[in-house]
Write an enzyme that holds these catalytic residues in place. Structure first.
Site, PDB file in Angstrom:
ATOM      1  N   GLU A 114      19.358 -23.481 -73.992  1.00  0.00           N
ATOM      2  CA  GLU A 114      19.706 -22.165 -73.458  1.00  0.00           C
ATOM      3  C   GLU A 114      20.788 -22.330 -72.404  1.00  0.00           C
ATOM      4  O   GLU A 114      20.567 -22.978 -71.377  1.00  0.00           O
ATOM      5  CB  GLU A 114      18.493 -21.482 -72.832  1.00  0.00           C
ATOM      6  CG  GLU A 114      18.829 -20.110 -72.243  1.00  0.00           C
ATOM      7  CD  GLU A 114      17.657 -19.457 -71.527  1.00  0.00           C
ATOM      8  OE1 GLU A 114      17.461 -18.245 -71.699  1.00  0.00           O
ATOM      9  OE2 GLU A 114      16.931 -20.164 -70.788  1.00  0.00           O
ATOM     10  N   ARG A 118      22.315 -20.704 -69.560  1.00  0.00           N
ATOM     11  CA  ARG A 118      22.121 -19.600 -68.623  1.00  0.00           C
ATOM     12  C   ARG A 118      23.475 -19.280 -67.991  1.00  0.00           C
ATOM     13  O   ARG A 118      23.835 -19.776 -66.942  1.00  0.00           O
ATOM     14  CB  ARG A 118      21.079 -19.978 -67.578  1.00  0.00           C
ATOM     15  CG  ARG A 118      19.636 -19.771 -68.041  1.00  0.00           C
ATOM     16  CD  ARG A 118      19.265 -18.290 -68.107  1.00  0.00           C
ATOM     17  NE  ARG A 118      19.460 -17.699 -66.805  1.00  0.00           N
ATOM     18  CZ  ARG A 118      18.543 -17.693 -65.829  1.00  0.00           C
ATOM     19  NH1 ARG A 118      17.349 -18.236 -66.039  1.00  0.00           N
ATOM     20  NH2 ARG A 118      18.796 -17.136 -64.660  1.00  0.00           N
ATOM     21  N   GLU A 134      16.053  -9.065 -63.503  1.00  0.00           N
ATOM     22  CA  GLU A 134      15.013  -9.797 -64.222  1.00  0.00           C
ATOM     23  C   GLU A 134      14.989 -11.276 -63.830  1.00  0.00           C
ATOM     24  O   GLU A 134      14.600 -12.138 -64.610  1.00  0.00           O
ATOM     25  CB  GLU A 134      15.186  -9.633 -65.730  1.00  0.00           C
ATOM     26  CG  GLU A 134      14.968  -8.197 -66.189  1.00  0.00           C
ATOM     27  CD  GLU A 134      14.351  -8.070 -67.573  1.00  0.00           C
ATOM     28  OE1 GLU A 134      13.797  -9.065 -68.091  1.00  0.00           O
ATOM     29  OE2 GLU A 134      14.413  -6.959 -68.124  1.00  0.00           O
ATOM     30  N   HIS A 171      11.078  -9.736 -68.441  1.00  0.00           N
ATOM     31  CA  HIS A 171      10.507 -10.642 -67.438  1.00  0.00           C
ATOM     32  C   HIS A 171       9.955  -9.840 -66.272  1.00  0.00           C
ATOM     33  O   HIS A 171      10.640  -8.988 -65.717  1.00  0.00           O
ATOM     34  CB  HIS A 171      11.571 -11.612 -66.924  1.00  0.00           C
ATOM     35  CG  HIS A 171      12.203 -12.412 -68.014  1.00  0.00           C
ATOM     36  ND1 HIS A 171      13.138 -11.875 -68.883  1.00  0.00           N
ATOM     37  CD2 HIS A 171      12.027 -13.705 -68.399  1.00  0.00           C
ATOM     38  CE1 HIS A 171      13.506 -12.805 -69.744  1.00  0.00           C
ATOM     39  NE2 HIS A 171      12.854 -13.914 -69.474  1.00  0.00           N
ATOM     40  N   LYS A 196      10.299 -11.752 -76.789  1.00  0.00           N
ATOM     41  CA  LYS A 196       9.914 -12.649 -75.694  1.00  0.00           C
ATOM     42  C   LYS A 196       9.473 -11.865 -74.467  1.00  0.00           C
ATOM     43  O   LYS A 196      10.129 -10.900 -74.062  1.00  0.00           O
ATOM     44  CB  LYS A 196      11.092 -13.545 -75.304  1.00  0.00           C
ATOM     45  CG  LYS A 196      10.822 -14.417 -74.077  1.00  0.00           C
ATOM     46  CD  LYS A 196      12.102 -15.058 -73.556  1.00  0.00           C
ATOM     47  CE  LYS A 196      11.837 -15.789 -72.237  1.00  0.00           C
ATOM     48  NZ  LYS A 196      13.083 -16.241 -71.587  1.00  0.00           N
ATOM     49  N   SER A 249      14.962 -23.171 -64.630  1.00  0.00           N
ATOM     50  CA  SER A 249      15.513 -21.819 -64.601  1.00  0.00           C
ATOM     51  C   SER A 249      14.444 -20.769 -64.364  1.00  0.00           C
ATOM     52  O   SER A 249      14.750 -19.585 -64.240  1.00  0.00           O
ATOM     53  CB  SER A 249      16.242 -21.523 -65.918  1.00  0.00           C
ATOM     54  OG  SER A 249      15.356 -21.574 -67.003  1.00  0.00           O
ATOM     55  N   GLN A 266       8.334 -24.424 -65.229  1.00  0.00           N
ATOM     56  CA  GLN A 266       8.865 -25.317 -66.265  1.00  0.00           C
ATOM     57  C   GLN A 266       8.565 -26.771 -65.913  1.00  0.00           C
ATOM     58  O   GLN A 266       8.638 -27.166 -64.757  1.00  0.00           O
ATOM     59  CB  GLN A 266      10.370 -25.128 -66.419  1.00  0.00           C
ATOM     60  CG  GLN A 266      10.753 -23.823 -67.082  1.00  0.00           C
ATOM     61  CD  GLN A 266      12.265 -23.622 -67.140  1.00  0.00           C
ATOM     62  OE1 GLN A 266      13.029 -24.483 -66.727  1.00  0.00           O
ATOM     63  NE2 GLN A 266      12.681 -22.468 -67.624  1.00  0.00           N
TER      64      GLN A 266
END
Length: 252
Positions: free
Chosen positions: A46, A48, A86, A143, A170, A231, A235
């Site tokens: 991903e 970002r 978000e 989110h 998601k 991010s 994680q």
């Protein structure tokens, strides 16, 4: 449930796929991060792009995306501008947000784009339609960094994403207690049965770590690991993540 194929990666079958974010601020930083990621067991990267210093210069975004693709080769690239509302790094107007995502999709340098589901129905539809026309898959996302909605609300949001045309739905939520994590996992289990598209769900922070590991059990098709900088809260290292996912996969 349908699957989504991007390059050689099939999302929605087998163990959850591992996605690692790149959060560099300069092109040099981004490409260096990408080179390190190629040595890890990663399924999707991903980018970002909201971290990128030159994100508002579209030609520089596309130039960097091209070079990123050259480094990553067969690893699919997900382009994400996470807006500040978000949890992202920058604010952006709705029109610029749409233009950036559409330009990226049409460039041929990315395989997926992330579209925030509550950007506005018309804008979301415009972006999704343009991406699909360019052969790019769409992850619709939402989110909540403050709370965990009810199970019914989570399920409703995921269904809205599917109805909007997203290839993958998601949602990421913040737990305030252990019960919140159970709410997210229960909603995920129901979504797997009731939606046709694959879903990505996670309960953030340390309390929600189990949701990043147990996707194959409950129905989340992709999880986010870290190669360096994270991010989002919660994680964990991609190597450790792969090890746990493989153990679960062998026993599910």
């Amino acid at each position: 449930m349908n699957t989504v194929q991007v390059k050689n990666t099939v999302i929605g079958e087998g163990r959850p796929k591992i996605c690692v974010p790149i959060v560099g601020k300069t092109k040099t930083d981004i490409l260096e991060e990408a080179k390190k990621i190629t040595t890890l067991p990663v399924d999707v990267v991903e980018w970002r792009v909201d971290w990128f210093d030159d994100v508002f210069a579209t030609e520089k975004v596309l130039e960097t995306a091209k070079e990123l693709q050259e480094v990553l080769k067969d690893i699919p690239v997900l382009l994400t501008f996470r807006t500040s509302k978000e949890g992202g790094e920058k604010e952006i107007s709705v029109s610029d947000y749409a233009a950036l995502n559409i330009a990226a999709a049409q460039s041929g340098y990315v395989d997926l784009i992330d579209v925030e589901a509550f950007t506005g129905d018309d804008i979301v539809k415009t972006i999704i339609d343009a991406a699909h026309e360019a052969g790019v898959k769409v992850i619709a996302s939402n989110h909540d960094f403050f709370k965990t909605p009810s199970e019914n609300e989570i399920l409703s949001i995921l269904k809205q994403m599917e109805e909007a045309g997203a290839d993958i739905a998601k949602i990421a939520v913040m737990p305030t207690c252990t019960e919140d994590v159970l709410t997210l996992l229960s909603a995920t289990c129901k979504a797997k049965k009731e939606l046709s598209c694959p879903v990505i769900t996670m309960s953030m922070a340390k309390a929600g770590l189990i949701s990043r590991l147990s996707g194959e059990v409950f129905g989340s098709c992709l999880t986010f690991g870290a190669a360096g900088n994270v991010s989002a809260p919660g994680q964990i290292n991609a190597l450790k993540l792969r090890s746990v996912l493989e153990i679960l996969h062998e026993n599910v």
